[in-house]
Design an enzyme around this catalytic site. Structure first.
Site, PDB file in Angstrom:
ATOM      1  N   THR A  57     -17.761  -4.653  -3.402  1.00  0.00           N
ATOM      2  CA  THR A  57     -17.018  -3.535  -2.831  1.00  0.00           C
ATOM      3  C   THR A  57     -15.510  -3.673  -3.049  1.00  0.00           C
ATOM      4  O   THR A  57     -15.002  -4.783  -3.212  1.00  0.00           O
ATOM      5  CB  THR A  57     -17.300  -3.473  -1.314  1.00  0.00           C
ATOM      6  OG1 THR A  57     -16.427  -2.542  -0.696  1.00  0.00           O
ATOM      7  CG2 THR A  57     -17.072  -4.828  -0.641  1.00  0.00           C
ATOM      8  N   ASP A  58     -14.821  -2.543  -2.975  1.00  0.00           N
ATOM      9  CA  ASP A  58     -13.353  -2.579  -3.064  1.00  0.00           C
ATOM     10  C   ASP A  58     -12.723  -3.140  -1.790  1.00  0.00           C
ATOM     11  O   ASP A  58     -11.536  -3.483  -1.781  1.00  0.00           O
ATOM     12  CB  ASP A  58     -12.787  -1.180  -3.363  1.00  0.00           C
ATOM     13  CG  ASP A  58     -13.136  -0.125  -2.326  1.00  0.00           C
ATOM     14  OD1 ASP A  58     -13.843  -0.435  -1.342  1.00  0.00           O
ATOM     15  OD2 ASP A  58     -12.715   1.039  -2.502  1.00  0.00           O
ATOM     16  N   GLU A  59     -13.513  -3.242  -0.708  1.00  0.00           N
ATOM     17  CA  GLU A  59     -12.931  -3.685   0.570  1.00  0.00           C
ATOM     18  C   GLU A  59     -12.459  -5.129   0.525  1.00  0.00           C
ATOM     19  O   GLU A  59     -11.699  -5.562   1.396  1.00  0.00           O
ATOM     20  CB  GLU A  59     -13.936  -3.497   1.714  1.00  0.00           C
ATOM     21  CG  GLU A  59     -14.346  -2.060   1.874  1.00  0.00           C
ATOM     22  CD  GLU A  59     -14.844  -1.708   3.261  1.00  0.00           C
ATOM     23  OE1 GLU A  59     -14.707  -2.513   4.188  1.00  0.00           O
ATOM     24  OE2 GLU A  59     -15.381  -0.591   3.400  1.00  0.00           O
ATOM     25  N   TYR A 115     -17.227  -7.560   7.648  1.00  0.00           N
ATOM     26  CA  TYR A 115     -18.012  -7.142   6.477  1.00  0.00           C
ATOM     27  C   TYR A 115     -17.288  -7.497   5.187  1.00  0.00           C
ATOM     28  O   TYR A 115     -17.850  -8.129   4.279  1.00  0.00           O
ATOM     29  CB  TYR A 115     -18.278  -5.626   6.530  1.00  0.00           C
ATOM     30  CG  TYR A 115     -18.688  -5.045   5.198  1.00  0.00           C
ATOM     31  CD1 TYR A 115     -19.934  -5.335   4.646  1.00  0.00           C
ATOM     32  CD2 TYR A 115     -17.819  -4.210   4.466  1.00  0.00           C
ATOM     33  CE1 TYR A 115     -20.308  -4.824   3.400  1.00  0.00           C
ATOM     34  CE2 TYR A 115     -18.185  -3.694   3.237  1.00  0.00           C
ATOM     35  CZ  TYR A 115     -19.426  -3.997   2.704  1.00  0.00           C
ATOM     36  OH  TYR A 115     -19.793  -3.497   1.477  1.00  0.00           O
ATOM     37  N   LYS A 139     -18.357 -10.108   2.153  1.00  0.00           N
ATOM     38  CA  LYS A 139     -18.534  -9.706   0.751  1.00  0.00           C
ATOM     39  C   LYS A 139     -17.566 -10.493  -0.150  1.00  0.00           C
ATOM     40  O   LYS A 139     -17.917 -10.888  -1.262  1.00  0.00           O
ATOM     41  CB  LYS A 139     -18.295  -8.200   0.579  1.00  0.00           C
ATOM     42  CG  LYS A 139     -19.359  -7.307   1.186  1.00  0.00           C
ATOM     43  CD  LYS A 139     -20.737  -7.455   0.543  1.00  0.00           C
ATOM     44  CE  LYS A 139     -20.801  -6.901  -0.862  1.00  0.00           C
ATOM     45  NZ  LYS A 139     -22.217  -6.898  -1.369  1.00  0.00           N
TER      46      LYS A 139
END
Ligand code: NAD
Ligand code: DAU
Length: 355
Positions: free
Chosen positions: A132-134, A158, A162
């Site tokens: 993810t970009d997060e 989260y 990741k």
């Protein structure tokens, strides 16, 4: 044969459906069926010998070892994760267990399998990690979008889990030579998304005459990508990505949340007008903000475009229209998700799939 983890979730099920619509290469689908896993998403594959579903935890080394030995996949695509930021704030434990420990166990099982392959199959093998970009944290208003070289600055449990999984994948490539690929994608939307995420929640709540909860001022920005475009990017990276590389995936579609909610309301106003003739916008309420809420995400997708020639097929306007229409056309799916009866599907239709 490919092995997919998390193929009963939102993106995983779209990926499996798209894959088998375009190829006859079979898929082994390993999924624990948490609340987010829904085999109704794959109902159209029932009786299709190209899809082998196995209900199991990816952290269960014995099961993963057995599946790899039995099916001898040429690639493993790792979608499985706990994926919802709000849930990670309320209860981070499952996120650490699945996203970190689960990824570690999977990497170890895959490493053992891959090490034992004959030379040609060993070099052709790929482990593709869906991320993810997060992991990059948050952007200020005028900062350039996230490139693959941005430092990791995860802000939610989260995102931290990741980020940890991305680091594991990187280390397994660097240390053991495992042929890995990592994709870091922006916010997805489209069919089969569980209505805890912004877009499906707004559609489902609007139709049920419930409030549309916008966190804080609603001016947080996300970069939206139609899920089938994410799937095509993953196929392209699997096919031609350079081993050990990461690829950012996004649609150049930055929008503030409030604009997304307004557009969903306007589409519903046209397609399924409220009985009282008012706009669904009347249901919008601003609620307390998410703790630690990242203000802006945006993806610089030039690397995947230049190196691999990938581009999204949908604009936000075409994608959101399809999405709203899909939810209107699938009231049974929505009802089963809301009532929880989708969880019985596995018993009714797949009696003996548990590993
Ligand atoms: P999802 O929550 O809809 O689905 C996750 C799936 O993984 C479910 O089917 C669930 O049953 C399964 N799963 C969870 N824990 C498991 C375990 N321990 N063992 C086996 N299976 C397990 O998630 P999603 O939105 O489809 O996201 C898929 C992947 O893409 C995730 O890795 C996520 O981080 C990443 N991603 C998501 C988005 C997005 O906008 N949704 C964007 C970028 C990246
Ligand atoms: O950026 C990629 C990420 O996108 C993925 O890695 C995650 O798995 C996925 O869940 C998603 O994370 P977000 O937190 O951005 O998605 P979510 O749909 O939960 O929220 C999108 C934005 O909308 C966010 O700014 C919070 C806001 N929001 C969300 C909900 C559920 C609201 O304002 N109201 C809501 O009810």
């Amino acid at each position: 044969m490919i092995l997919v983890t998390g193929g009963a979730g939102f993106i995983g099920s779209n990926f499996v459906l798209d894959w088998l619509a375009q190829s006859d290469e079979p898929v082994v689908n390993l999924d624990k069926l948490t609340y987010a896993g829904n085999l109704e998403n794959l109902a159209s594959l029932q009786g299709d010998a190209r899809h082998v579903f196995v209900q199991a935890d990816l952290a269960d080394r014995a099961v993963v070892d057995r599946l790899l030995a039995q099916h001898k996949p040429r690639a493993v695509l790792h979608f499985a994760a706990e994926s919802h930021v709000d849930r990670s704030i309320h209860g981070p434990e499952d996120f650490m267990q699945t996203n970190i420990v689960g990824t570690f166990r999977l990497l170890e099982a895959v490493r053992a399998y891959w090490s034992g392959l004959p030379n040609a199959e060993r070099s052709a093998f790929r482990f593709l990690h869906v991320s993810t970009d997060e992991v990059y944290g948050t952007l200020s208003k005028d900062a350039p979008p996230f490139a693959e070289t941005n430092p990791y600055e995860p802000n939610s449990p989260y995102a931290a889990s990741k980020a940890a999984s991305d680091h594991l994948v990187r280390a397994w490539h660097h240390t053991y030579g495992l042929p890995t690929l990592t994709t870091n994608c922006s916010n997805n939307y489209g069919p089969y998304q569980f209505p805890e995420k912004l877009i499906p929640l707004m559609i489902v709540n609007a139709l049920a005459d419930k409030p549309l909860p916008v966190y804080g001022d609603g001016l947080q920005v996300r970069d939206w990508l139609y899920v089938q475009d994410h799937c095509s990017a993953i196929r392209r990276v699997l096919e031609a990505g350079r081993v050990g590389e990461t690829y950012n995936v996004g649609g150049w579609n930055e929008k503030p949340n409030i604009e997304i909610v307004h557009r969903v309301c306007e589409l519903l106003d046209g397609l399924r007008p409220r009985a009282d003739g008012r706009s669904y916008k009347a249901q919008i309420v601003h609620v307390q903000d998410r703790p630690g809420h990242d203000r802006r995400y945006a993806i610089d997708a030039r690397k995947i475009e230049w190196e691999l020639g990938w581009k999204p097929a949908e604009t936000f306007e075409t994608g959101i229209r399809k999405t709203v229409q899909w939810y209107l056309d699938h009231p049974d799916w929505v009802q089963h998700v809301q009532s929880g009866s989708y969880r019985e599907w596995v018993q009714r239709h797949y009696g003996a799939v548990a590993a």
